[in-house]
Design a protein around this motif. Structure first.
Motif: not given
Length: 74
Positions: A59-72
């Motif tokens: 779940a943490t990995e999925l959340a981190l991916r989502a945050v990175r996408e938003v920042r990108a």
């Protein structure tokens, strides 16, 4: 989040000072937006974990991916 509408807010000056001390190179808007993004990422991880019966690491990995996408997108 460029192009987004903005909303004026009142924010506790002492809390804002603590955020500034933690990340001195950032402006107030960026500090508060990063805080909101992190909070939303944590909430998303919890909902995802519960919904799909994931481990905390998954779940943490999925959340981190989502945050990175938003920042990108910024």
């Amino acid at each position: 989040m460029s192009g987004s509408r903005t909303t004026p807010i009142d924010f506790d000056a002492d809390l804002l000072a603590e955020l500034r001390a933690e990340e001195p190179g950032k402006g107030d808007r960026e500090l508060l937006e990063d805080l909101a993004i992190r909070r939303l990422g944590i909430a998303t991880a919890r909902r995802t974990r519960a919904r799909f019966d994931l481990t905390e690491a998954e779940a943490t990995e999925l959340a981190l991916r989502a945050v990175r996408e938003v920042r990108a997108e910024r």
